[in-house]
Scaffold this active site. Sequence first.
Site, PDB file in Angstrom:
ATOM      1  N   CYS A   1      43.932  38.324  53.709  1.00 11.78           N
ATOM      2  CA  CYS A   1      43.135  37.115  53.474  1.00 11.78           C
ATOM      3  C   CYS A   1      42.626  36.528  54.784  1.00 11.78           C
ATOM      4  O   CYS A   1      41.517  36.024  54.862  1.00 11.78           O
ATOM      5  CB  CYS A   1      43.955  36.090  52.718  1.00 11.78           C
ATOM      6  SG  CYS A   1      45.501  35.680  53.537  1.00 11.78           S
TER       7      CYS A   1
ATOM      8  N   GLY B   1      45.876  34.643  45.709  1.00 14.98           N
ATOM      9  CA  GLY B   1      44.991  35.682  45.181  1.00 14.98           C
ATOM     10  C   GLY B   1      43.545  35.314  45.425  1.00 14.98           C
ATOM     11  O   GLY B   1      43.232  34.542  46.341  1.00 14.98           O
ATOM     12  N   SER B   2      42.667  35.850  44.584  1.00 18.01           N
ATOM     13  CA  SER B   2      41.229  35.674  44.807  1.00 18.01           C
ATOM     14  C   SER B   2      40.753  34.292  44.367  1.00 18.01           C
ATOM     15  O   SER B   2      41.403  33.621  43.548  1.00 18.01           O
ATOM     16  CB  SER B   2      40.468  36.750  44.043  1.00 18.01           C
ATOM     17  OG  SER B   2      40.712  36.588  42.667  1.00 18.01           O
ATOM     18  N   VAL B   3      39.595  33.905  44.873  1.00 19.78           N
ATOM     19  CA  VAL B   3      38.996  32.616  44.493  1.00 19.78           C
ATOM     20  C   VAL B   3      38.729  32.582  42.991  1.00 19.78           C
ATOM     21  O   VAL B   3      38.999  31.584  42.313  1.00 19.78           O
ATOM     22  CB  VAL B   3      37.690  32.387  45.289  1.00 19.78           C
ATOM     23  CG1 VAL B   3      36.936  31.178  44.753  1.00 19.78           C
ATOM     24  CG2 VAL B   3      37.994  32.204  46.769  1.00 19.78           C
TER      25      VAL B   3
ATOM     26  N   ASN C   1      48.383  42.601  48.226  1.00 18.53           N
ATOM     27  CA  ASN C   1      48.274  43.051  49.618  1.00 18.53           C
ATOM     28  C   ASN C   1      49.505  42.810  50.485  1.00 18.53           C
ATOM     29  O   ASN C   1      49.796  43.617  51.358  1.00 18.53           O
ATOM     30  CB  ASN C   1      46.999  42.500  50.271  1.00 18.53           C
ATOM     31  CG  ASN C   1      46.972  41.002  50.328  1.00 18.53           C
ATOM     32  OD1 ASN C   1      47.684  40.321  49.596  1.00 18.53           O
ATOM     33  ND2 ASN C   1      46.143  40.465  51.201  1.00 18.53           N
TER      34      ASN C   1
ATOM     35  N   GLY D   1      41.874  31.983  41.188  1.00 20.70           N
ATOM     36  CA  GLY D   1      42.342  30.636  41.549  1.00 20.70           C
ATOM     37  C   GLY D   1      41.591  29.559  40.783  1.00 20.70           C
ATOM     38  O   GLY D   1      42.185  28.594  40.293  1.00 20.70           O
TER      39      GLY D   1
ATOM     40  N   GLU E   1      46.446  29.621  47.307  1.00 18.86           N
ATOM     41  CA  GLU E   1      46.193  30.289  48.593  1.00 18.86           C
ATOM     42  C   GLU E   1      45.181  31.388  48.299  1.00 18.86           C
ATOM     43  O   GLU E   1      45.540  32.426  47.744  1.00 18.86           O
ATOM     44  CB  GLU E   1      47.497  30.886  49.146  1.00 18.86           C
ATOM     45  CG  GLU E   1      48.583  29.867  49.439  1.00 18.86           C
ATOM     46  CD  GLU E   1      48.320  29.057  50.702  1.00 18.86           C
ATOM     47  OE1 GLU E   1      47.404  29.414  51.464  1.00 18.86           O
ATOM     48  OE2 GLU E   1      49.026  28.062  50.921  1.00 18.86           O
TER      49      GLU E   1
HETATM   50  P1  NAD Z   1      43.714  38.658  42.151  1.00 19.28           P
HETATM   51  O1  NAD Z   1      43.202  37.274  42.116  1.00 19.28           O
HETATM   52  O2  NAD Z   1      42.959  39.711  41.445  1.00 19.28           O
HETATM   53  O3  NAD Z   1      45.202  38.723  41.562  1.00 19.28           O
HETATM   54  C1  NAD Z   1      46.236  37.902  42.040  1.00 19.28           C
HETATM   55  C2  NAD Z   1      47.267  37.710  40.954  1.00 19.28           C
HETATM   56  O4  NAD Z   1      46.692  36.928  39.891  1.00 19.28           O
HETATM   57  C3  NAD Z   1      47.760  38.998  40.319  1.00 19.28           C
HETATM   58  O5  NAD Z   1      49.144  38.916  40.087  1.00 19.28           O
HETATM   59  C4  NAD Z   1      46.984  39.023  39.004  1.00 19.28           C
HETATM   60  O6  NAD Z   1      47.593  39.797  37.992  1.00 19.28           O
HETATM   61  C5  NAD Z   1      46.971  37.555  38.644  1.00 19.28           C
HETATM   62  N1  NAD Z   1      45.952  37.143  37.672  1.00 19.28           N
HETATM   63  C6  NAD Z   1      44.791  37.784  37.361  1.00 19.28           C
HETATM   64  N2  NAD Z   1      44.123  37.099  36.404  1.00 19.28           N
HETATM   65  C7  NAD Z   1      44.861  36.003  36.121  1.00 19.28           C
HETATM   66  C8  NAD Z   1      44.694  34.906  35.226  1.00 19.28           C
HETATM   67  N3  NAD Z   1      43.632  34.799  34.428  1.00 19.28           N
HETATM   68  N4  NAD Z   1      45.648  33.941  35.209  1.00 19.28           N
HETATM   69  C9  NAD Z   1      46.727  34.023  36.018  1.00 19.28           C
HETATM   70  N5  NAD Z   1      46.940  35.046  36.871  1.00 19.28           N
HETATM   71  C10 NAD Z   1      46.025  36.034  36.925  1.00 19.28           C
HETATM   72  O7  NAD Z   1      43.894  39.024  43.718  1.00 19.28           O
HETATM   73  P2  NAD Z   1      44.190  40.449  44.380  1.00 19.28           P
HETATM   74  O8  NAD Z   1      42.987  41.314  44.260  1.00 19.28           O
HETATM   75  O9  NAD Z   1      45.510  40.968  43.924  1.00 19.28           O
HETATM   76  O10 NAD Z   1      44.371  40.008  45.920  1.00 19.28           O
HETATM   77  C11 NAD Z   1      43.328  39.898  46.829  1.00 19.28           C
HETATM   78  C12 NAD Z   1      42.895  38.456  47.009  1.00 19.28           C
HETATM   79  O11 NAD Z   1      44.010  37.655  47.374  1.00 19.28           O
HETATM   80  C13 NAD Z   1      41.892  38.300  48.130  1.00 19.28           C
HETATM   81  O12 NAD Z   1      40.873  37.409  47.730  1.00 19.28           O
HETATM   82  C14 NAD Z   1      42.714  37.695  49.263  1.00 19.28           C
HETATM   83  O13 NAD Z   1      41.971  36.978  50.213  1.00 19.28           O
HETATM   84  C15 NAD Z   1      43.656  36.830  48.496  1.00 19.28           C
HETATM   85  N6  NAD Z   1      44.836  36.535  49.317  1.00 19.28           N
HETATM   86  C16 NAD Z   1      45.000  35.259  49.800  1.00 19.28           C
HETATM   87  C17 NAD Z   1      46.086  34.963  50.629  1.00 19.28           C
HETATM   88  C18 NAD Z   1      46.308  33.584  51.164  1.00 19.28           C
HETATM   89  O14 NAD Z   1      47.453  33.276  51.511  1.00 19.28           O
HETATM   90  N7  NAD Z   1      45.305  32.738  51.279  1.00 19.28           N
HETATM   91  C19 NAD Z   1      47.003  35.971  50.956  1.00 19.28           C
HETATM   92  C20 NAD Z   1      46.787  37.256  50.451  1.00 19.28           C
HETATM   93  C21 NAD Z   1      45.710  37.512  49.624  1.00 19.28           C
END
Ligand code: NAD
Length: 470
Positions: free
Chosen positions: A278, A224-226, A149, A229, A244
Amino acid sequence: MKMLINGKFEDKEETFNVINPYNNETVDTVPISDRGDVKKAISAANMAKGEIQDMSSRKVSECLYSAYESLKAEQKKIAKTITEETGKPIKDSLGEMARSVETLKFAAEEAKRIYGETVPLDAGIGGKGFFAFTQKIPLGVVAAITPFNYPVNLAIHKIAPAIAAKNTVILKPSLQAPLAAMILAEIIDAEFPNGVINTVTGYGGEIGDELTVNEDIDKISFTGSVATGLLISNRAGMKKVTLELGGNDPLIVLEDANIEKAVKAAVLGSYLYSGQVCMAVKRIIIDEKIADEFIDLFVKETEKLKIGDPMDPKTDIGPLIDENAAKMVEQSVVESYKKGARPLTGGNRDGNFFEPTILDNITPDMSIVINETFGPVSPIIRVNSVEEAINAANDSEFGLQAGVFTESIKNGLKCANEIETGSVFINKQSTFRTDNMPFGGFKMSGIGKEGVKYAVEDMTRTKLIGMNLR
Ligand code: NAD
């Protein structure tokens, strides 16, 4: 585009099409790498550790400043790439770039300010006669894993502080939107020895996992997503991890709020990049006594938003990242209708687009208020007191940021003290961040803080050196 490993471009036979969510056309392709490629990048980053650690802090700062100048010069072009790969309205991509440029400058400044301290060992038993001090030393190799995003800003918040603290980096951008982040990495690479910054592209479950489990990685900085994470934190072993994660941020509007300002904040906070932020406003908690007046104006202002081509500078609302994302938002909205929610405006999906949507008659059992809805939806929760508002705000597993509108210092501070989020803004929506502030959530929203100074701290470890002078 190609990956960048040890200063060289690397391609693979198998590639992934990066799709423009507005017209579903292919913007470019990136390699689908495997664990072997990641190991190559890790080995390059490990080899480059000595070189960056040999550089003076002054030199590191100068190189970051040069990268800042280049990024500044390229910001408009990169903003266009962000819009193409994410569907983000161009005015918001330009905003993301302006912040990214500033973040890089903050890091260039911070590279000169990494201090240790003297420690009075003689305050402890047996410490008499010692002179002791700490040093903040680099961790080594940092894996930066980022979402779709804010592809440049979230990447620079990891890369720049890591390098300022003399670490090397492997960036794994989101496969959905990797291009602008890869351009950023190339700009930084031009200023540093080969291997200081590397990029790998491919599936998170394979190459993200390799970065997570590989013992030659010293820190994982993940946004990324919970769900992802949690996976990472379960598999990272003894590595330092910053997470994050998602949010479900409340906007509280109290009885004594300036309603016009609160409405403006609600529109901006809920619909920036179609709510795919987020820290977007995901729940509007409002005092019953002013709810109708607020809602009338909120609906009116929401209906003024221009939906359309994200490349048009006048567009406010573009598509979601893909059709699947739009369908997930639709599903959540439809489920809320079944439980009694009432749409006040919006509610419809058209392919990858979802209309800005305001929902009334919300109850706490609806997934629209329990989960993070990554879309332009504003559920209204009506309350009768400040205490009820705070309880509603805290009734969430998330705790990223919060906003409170009130003209009373007492009520504002009560909310600020009692709301369980990483930041609380009085008379501002949660969808607000300056790039030097400590940013990071409580509860399921994550672990650790970003914001250049705080990230630099997190990208170092403390070593104590003690001299027995007796
Ligand atoms: P996502 O968790 O699907 O992906 C994030 C990253 O993780 C990508 O690069 C993905 O390829 C990688 N990934 C996926 N599976 C993995 C694994 N098993 N091991 C290691 N890496 C892996 O998130 P998304 O859909 O791209 O983004 C949206 C999410 O990100 C939302 O939940 C949003 O709230 C969160 N977000 C948080 C912040 C913050 O600063 N708190 C900022 C922006 C977005």
